[in-house]
Design an enzyme around this catalytic site. Structure first.
Site, short mmCIF file in Angstrom:
data_model
loop_
_atom_site.label_atom_id
_atom_site.label_comp_id
_atom_site.label_asym_id
_atom_site.label_seq_id
_atom_site.Cartn_x
_atom_site.Cartn_y
_atom_site.Cartn_z
N LYS A 261 0.84 -1.20 0.00
CA LYS A 261 0.00 0.00 0.00
C LYS A 261 0.87 1.25 0.00
O LYS A 261 1.73 1.42 0.86
CB LYS A 261 -0.91 -0.01 1.23
CG LYS A 261 -1.75 1.26 1.42
CD LYS A 261 -2.52 1.20 2.73
CE LYS A 261 -3.19 2.52 3.05
NZ LYS A 261 -3.86 2.50 4.37
N ASP A 266 -2.42 10.37 3.94
CA ASP A 266 -3.83 10.01 4.08
C ASP A 266 -4.53 10.99 5.01
O ASP A 266 -4.47 10.87 6.23
CB ASP A 266 -3.97 8.59 4.62
CG ASP A 266 -5.43 8.16 4.73
OD1 ASP A 266 -6.28 8.81 4.11
OD2 ASP A 266 -5.70 7.18 5.44
N LYS A 273 -9.93 12.88 8.64
CA LYS A 273 -9.48 12.42 9.95
C LYS A 273 -9.44 13.60 10.93
O LYS A 273 -9.37 14.76 10.52
CB LYS A 273 -8.06 11.84 9.83
CG LYS A 273 -7.96 10.57 9.01
CD LYS A 273 -6.50 10.14 8.91
CE LYS A 273 -6.35 8.86 8.09
NZ LYS A 273 -6.89 7.67 8.78
N ASP A 284 1.52 6.17 5.78
CA ASP A 284 0.55 5.24 5.21
C ASP A 284 1.07 4.55 3.95
O ASP A 284 0.33 3.83 3.29
CB ASP A 284 -0.77 5.96 4.91
CG ASP A 284 -1.99 5.08 5.14
OD1 ASP A 284 -1.84 4.04 5.80
OD2 ASP A 284 -3.07 5.43 4.65
N ASP A 343 -12.17 7.25 4.08
CA ASP A 343 -10.97 6.94 4.85
C ASP A 343 -10.66 5.45 4.86
O ASP A 343 -9.67 5.03 5.44
CB ASP A 343 -11.12 7.47 6.28
CG ASP A 343 -9.79 7.53 7.02
OD1 ASP A 343 -8.75 7.60 6.34
OD2 ASP A 343 -9.80 7.50 8.26
N GLU A 345 -9.61 3.85 2.29
CA GLU A 345 -9.11 3.96 0.92
C GLU A 345 -8.02 2.96 0.58
O GLU A 345 -7.82 2.60 -0.58
CB GLU A 345 -8.59 5.38 0.66
CG GLU A 345 -7.15 5.65 1.06
CD GLU A 345 -6.87 5.48 2.55
OE1 GLU A 345 -5.74 5.11 2.88
OE2 GLU A 345 -7.78 5.70 3.37
N ARG A 347 -7.75 -0.23 1.07
CA ARG A 347 -8.28 -1.46 0.46
C ARG A 347 -8.71 -1.22 -0.98
O ARG A 347 -8.72 -2.15 -1.79
CB ARG A 347 -9.43 -2.00 1.31
CG ARG A 347 -10.65 -1.10 1.36
CD ARG A 347 -11.55 -1.39 2.55
NE ARG A 347 -10.94 -0.99 3.80
CZ ARG A 347 -11.52 -1.14 4.99
NH1 ARG A 347 -12.73 -1.68 5.08
NH2 ARG A 347 -10.92 -0.75 6.09
#
Length: 491
Positions: A261, A266, A273, A284, A343, A345, A347
């Site tokens: 990933k 993020d 967030k 991230d 959020d 995202e 996946r």
């Protein structure tokens, strides 16, 4: 830091500092000989329990010319029967912390002599090298006064000297991969962007003659990678898909594919967030960093494997063009996804990458991602979660995790967890209720791997540490690299 191997008698070796491992229940030959040379002061420390040999403890003494070593650093190893490779790595890391405090840039270590474990030299070398790491690229004050380790001499018996040299070199190569991963995660988000990762991939490929291809936005659109593209719609810089391939000499069979990933920042997107702690969302992309680091180490070690790294990368930002809760995205596989939380995202970019990676017909596919806060709630910061569709693969990864100290804890992946991921308007939704969040995220990914042997590592709690650990300073850990290299070496 350079590594040398010496077969000198430790008591005759001139060095700014000599590291000596000490057990709680056994003094050991080197300890006894140093004690005699220093007039019994070490024994006195043990008798008064000022130094007990408890794991994690250290004691620095000046030898005042009674030994060629200027200083003696005692490092606790705990009870002899409890000694493991991880404890050796930690002892080496504790030694590095004490040596840094005393500004001993060069030193010799007898820690490998304290153990009969088959890979003791490697464990000490790894603990020392990773314990020497620091990231201060962006600090501008007092540069000339900054401390840096220069040379480590590992003591080894003469018959084992050449083997120890080879093992230490391998440890250094593994640590270069970990350090690359740590560096990538440590850089700020305004430096490490999708474009930066693409350039880092090209440089990695150039260093080791790897194959590399970077899919730009127009190519992603042609492929139909709409889940990845959807996440990147709010970002100023376009998303990419990075593919690296290392073909080791003597590799047999189908490749192993690593998917990392690569969300370089993020914000949460429209489902933004909270502000406190958001600065850590530069991390991230730790899964992508682990893939890069593993490829670096595998190439340096010349492992006889066919290894492919696939990294989907973008930022997740709020914008007038950003994807929104309620949107429906058609993924590369054709599966339609209702967005209930922007959020969730990671996946989304992974599902396209996992489906894409099936074209390589891998023998195994392993993804790494800082995927869910739920993983931190479940496991804290001491283990990563592992889930998968093939128990033999999961068991092999767990064994490698135990060996390297990058421990994994398996969570179930029963079909019932998918009940909460059903959508009223699309095939599935990207987020369900908060309970079982790590499992539900993995269940989502499972829908995109087909019949491929697959395992998912959720490293949300282990990729970054808010406190210094024995051989990892506060910050990026480089988790995943050593575990994956161990897995590949065992294949």
């Amino acid at each position: 830091m350079r590594i040398e191997i010496s077969s000198d008698n430790p008591l005759e070796h001139a060095t700014p500092a000599l590291v000596v491992g000490c057990f709680e229940d056994e003094r050991g030959r080197v300890f006894e000989e140093c004690d005699a040379a220093l007039g019994g002061c070490l024994g006195r420390l043990a008798e008064t329990r000022e130094f007990t040999g408890k794991a994690g403890t250290t004691r620095l003494l000046h030898t005042l010319g009674k030994l060629p070593a200027e200083r003696l650093l005692l490092v606790g190893l705990g009870k002899k029967a409890d000694l493991t490779h991880e404890r050796l790595r930690q002892a080496a890391g504790h030694a590095m912390q004490a040596l840094r405090t005393s500004r001993a840039a060069s030193f010799a270590s007898t820690l490998p002599l304290a153990s009969s474990l088959p890979r003791a030299t490697e464990s000490v070398a790894i603990g020392s090298l990773l314990g020497s790491y620091s990231f201060d690229l962006y600090k501008t004050k007092d540069k000339e006064q900054r401390f840096a380790f220069e040379e480590m001499t590992l003591m080894a018996p003469q018959p084992e000297r050449e083997m120890a040299r080879a093992v230490a070199e391998q440890a250094e190569q593994i640590c270069r991969g970990v350090q690359l991963a740590r560096d990538l995660v440590s850089h700020p988000g305004n430096v490490v962007t999708p474009g930066y990762l693409a350039q880092a991939a090209r440089e990695l490929a150039a260093r080791h003659a790897l194959e590399v291809r970077v899919y730009e936005q127009d190519e992603l659109e042609s492929l139909g990678m709409n889940a990845l593209l959807g996440v990147g719609k709010g970002a100023a810089e376009p998303p990419r898909l990075i593919v690296l391939r290392y073909r080791g000499e003597g590799a047999k069979g189908r490749p192993v594919v690593l998917v990392g990933k690569g969300i370089t920042f993020d914000s949460g997107g429209i489902s933004i967030k909270p502000g406190p702690g958001m600065e850590e969302m530069k991390t991230d992309m730790a899964g992508a960093a682990a893939v890069f680091g593993t490829l670096e180490a595998a190439a340096l070690l010349r492992l006889p494997v066919d290894l492919i790294g696939v990294v989907p990368t973008t930022e997740n930002m709020p914008d007038g063009k950003a994807f929104k809760p309620g949107d429906v995205l058609a993924s590369l596989s054709g599966t339609t996804i209702e967005i209930t939380n922007t959020d969730a995202e990671g996946r989304l970019i992974l599902c396209d990458a996992l489906h894409f990676a099936q074209k390589f017909k891998p023998a195994a596919m392993i993804d790494l991602a800082t995927l869910t806060g739920a993983c931190v709630v479940a496991l804290g910061h001491e283990a990563s979660a592992v889930l998968g569709n093939d128990q033999r693969l999961v068991d092999a990864l767990k064994k490698s995790g135990d060996e390297t100290g990058e421990r994994l804890w398996q969570l179930p992946l029963w079909d019932e967890y998918g009940e909460g991921m059903k959508s009223d308007i699309a095939d599935i939704k990207n987020a369900g209720s908060r309970d079982g969040g790590t499992i539900k995220a993995a269940w989502f990914l499972k829908q995109f791997v087909g019949e491929t042997r697959w395992a998912h590592l959720d490293i949300a709690g282990t990729a970054w540490s808010e406190k210094a650990r024995p051989y990892s300073p506060k910050g990026a850990t480089g988790v995943g690299v050593r575990l994956l290299i161990e897995y590949l070496r065992r294949k």
